[in-house]
Design an enzyme around this catalytic site. Structure first.
Site, PDB file in Angstrom:
ATOM      1  N   LYS A 115       0.855  -1.200   0.000  1.00 17.30           N
ATOM      2  CA  LYS A 115       0.000   0.000   0.000  1.00 17.30           C
ATOM      3  C   LYS A 115       0.883   1.239   0.000  1.00 17.30           C
ATOM      4  CE  LYS A 115       0.993   1.901   3.888  1.00 17.30           C
ATOM      5  NZ  LYS A 115       1.390   3.067   4.474  1.00 17.30           N
ATOM      6  N   ASP A 161      -3.345  -0.900   9.098  1.00 15.41           N
ATOM      7  CA  ASP A 161      -3.370  -1.002   7.632  1.00 15.41           C
ATOM      8  C   ASP A 161      -3.934  -2.333   7.131  1.00 15.41           C
ATOM      9  OD1 ASP A 161      -2.092   1.460   7.363  1.00 15.41           O
ATOM     10  OD2 ASP A 161      -0.096   0.566   7.277  1.00 15.41           O
TER      11      ASP A 161
HETATM   12  O1  C5P Z   1      -1.642  -0.233  13.865  1.00 11.95           O
HETATM   13  P1  C5P Z   1      -0.224  -0.646  13.702  1.00 11.95           P
HETATM   14  O2  C5P Z   1       0.164  -1.767  14.639  1.00 11.95           O
HETATM   15  O3  C5P Z   1       0.164  -0.941  12.293  1.00 11.95           O
HETATM   16  O4  C5P Z   1       0.635   0.618  14.129  1.00 11.95           O
HETATM   17  C1  C5P Z   1       2.004   0.527  14.419  1.00 11.95           C
HETATM   18  C2  C5P Z   1       2.400   1.691  15.304  1.00 11.95           C
HETATM   19  O5  C5P Z   1       2.310   2.918  14.559  1.00 11.95           O
HETATM   20  C3  C5P Z   1       1.505   1.906  16.512  1.00 11.95           C
HETATM   21  O6  C5P Z   1       1.932   1.166  17.609  1.00 11.95           O
HETATM   22  C4  C5P Z   1       1.648   3.413  16.766  1.00 11.95           C
HETATM   23  O7  C5P Z   1       2.851   3.662  17.448  1.00 11.95           O
HETATM   24  C5  C5P Z   1       1.806   3.976  15.371  1.00 11.95           C
HETATM   25  N1  C5P Z   1       0.531   4.455  14.809  1.00 11.95           N
HETATM   26  C6  C5P Z   1      -0.024   5.629  15.296  1.00 11.95           C
HETATM   27  N2  C5P Z   1      -1.202   6.090  14.763  1.00 11.95           N
HETATM   28  C7  C5P Z   1      -1.823   5.402  13.782  1.00 11.95           C
HETATM   29  C8  C5P Z   1      -1.278   4.211  13.269  1.00 11.95           C
HETATM   30  C9  C5P Z   1      -0.093   3.761  13.812  1.00 11.95           C
HETATM   31  O8  C5P Z   1       0.527   6.276  16.189  1.00 11.95           O
HETATM   32  N3  C5P Z   1      -2.949   5.887  13.274  1.00 11.95           N
END
Ligand code: C5P
Length: 301
Positions: free
Chosen positions: A11, A140
């Site tokens: 993506k 994602d």
């Molecule tokens: O959701 P995901 O596990 O992919 O996100 C990885 C990290 O990216 C989260 O732990 C957070 O620190 C950061 N993040 C964030 N805000 C978002 C998506 C991700 O702060 N909207």
């Protein structure tokens, strides 16, 4: 022996508006996702009850964890638990998507594992059921299931379709090493301390550019609020992006949290020109070309 193979795309974010962190630490987003024709492949084979293993080949293979922290393994375990399946799985992943590159490679593998295990175990879950599990696995992952072009809100996990036309030719410049997404968000907070909105919005110019399908308009409307933070952590990214201007890219932007840089080309010949020039420039480790949008996770066998 049965094997299920699923292909999932990388993506990119054509627009990534980031707000002030919420109480749970996540940042509210208004993003425009596009899935591009750069694929990882996940194979799922039967394994003993309770046995979940993964092997990885290809791009960045040494940087992918092989234990229970692997997102594809977590996806398989989550599905087994929810569906109360008493089976294991042996996953093998072949990667073309850069690891920790801002391309949702791990999320893409998680989406693939959900779909592959669902088929392997004969569960016939609906897309909605898989999407609910996807939300738990990462921001994602729901988009990686659906692909195409979509708007993501909440922390990126609330995906809705967007009216868009056209096919876009991208050139991707991979950096020498990856970046941790939480680290980039933390740098965003430091840089932007009081400036960010509570309710970020997708830029109107980007939405209308996508409606027309005009790559020149889309190129001018690309936006990524994380880019200054990525450049702070990786100053070399600035030089890579400047390269886009020199070769007439319609737009140049960091992909997600980076450090992969994206260049939008006018057509496939222009994309080849940019890719060849980038390859010999020394400003990046390697170069990929991919068009988008393409559909999300698909079973290929
Ligand atoms: O959701 P995901 O596990 O992919 O996100 C990885 C990290 O990216 C989260 O732990 C957070 O620190 C950061 N993040 C964030 N805000 C978002 C998506 C991700 O702060 N909207």
């Amino acid at each position: 022996m049965t094997t299920v193979t699923v292909r999932t795309p990388a993506k990119i974010n054509l627009g990534l508006s980031v707000g002030r962190p919420r109480a749970d630490g996540y940042h509210p987003l208004a993003t425009v996702y596009q899935a591009i024709a750069l694929y990882d492949e996940v194979k799922a084979r039967p394994a003993e009850a309770g046995e979940f293993t993964v092997s990885v080949t290809g791009e960045g293979q040494d940087d992918v964890p092989l234990d229970d922290t692997n997102l594809a393994v977590r996806a398989a375990q989550l599905l087994a638990k929810r569906a109360q399946v008493d089976e294991g799985v042996a996953l093998s992943i072949h990667k073309l998507i850069a690891v920790a590159g801002g391309l949702a490679g791990g999320s893409s593998n998680a989406a693939a594992a959900l779909l592959a295990c669902d088929a392997l175990w004969g569960l016939h879950s609906s897309r909605e059921e898989l999407a609910e599990l996807a939300v738990e696995l990462g921001s994602d992952v729901p988009f990686c299931l659906v692909g195409g072009n979509a708007i993501g809100t909440g922390r990126g996990e609330a995906v809705s379709s967007v009216l868009a036309r056209g096919s876009y030719e991208w050139v991707l410049a991979y950096a020498a090493t990856g970046l941790s997404t939480p680290q980039v968000y933390a740098e965003f907070d430091r840089l932007d301390a009081a400036g960010a909105d509570d309710e970020p919005e997708v830029p109107e110019a980007l939405i209308s550019a996508l409606r027309t399908g005009d790559p020149y308009a889309v190129g001018m409307a690309l936006r990524n609020d994380l880019q200054p933070a990525t450049i702070r952590l990786r100053p070399a990214v600035r030089r890579t992006l400047e390269f886009g201007d020199e070769f007439g890219a319609l737009g140049a932007i960091v992909s997600g949290s980076g450090p992969t840089c994206l260049f939008l080309a006018a057509d496939s010949e222009h994309a080849i020109d940019i890719a060849v020039a980038l390859s010999s420039s020394g400003v990046c480790r390697s170069v990929q070309r991919a068009n988008g949008p393409v559909p999300g996770a698909r079973i290929v066998t």
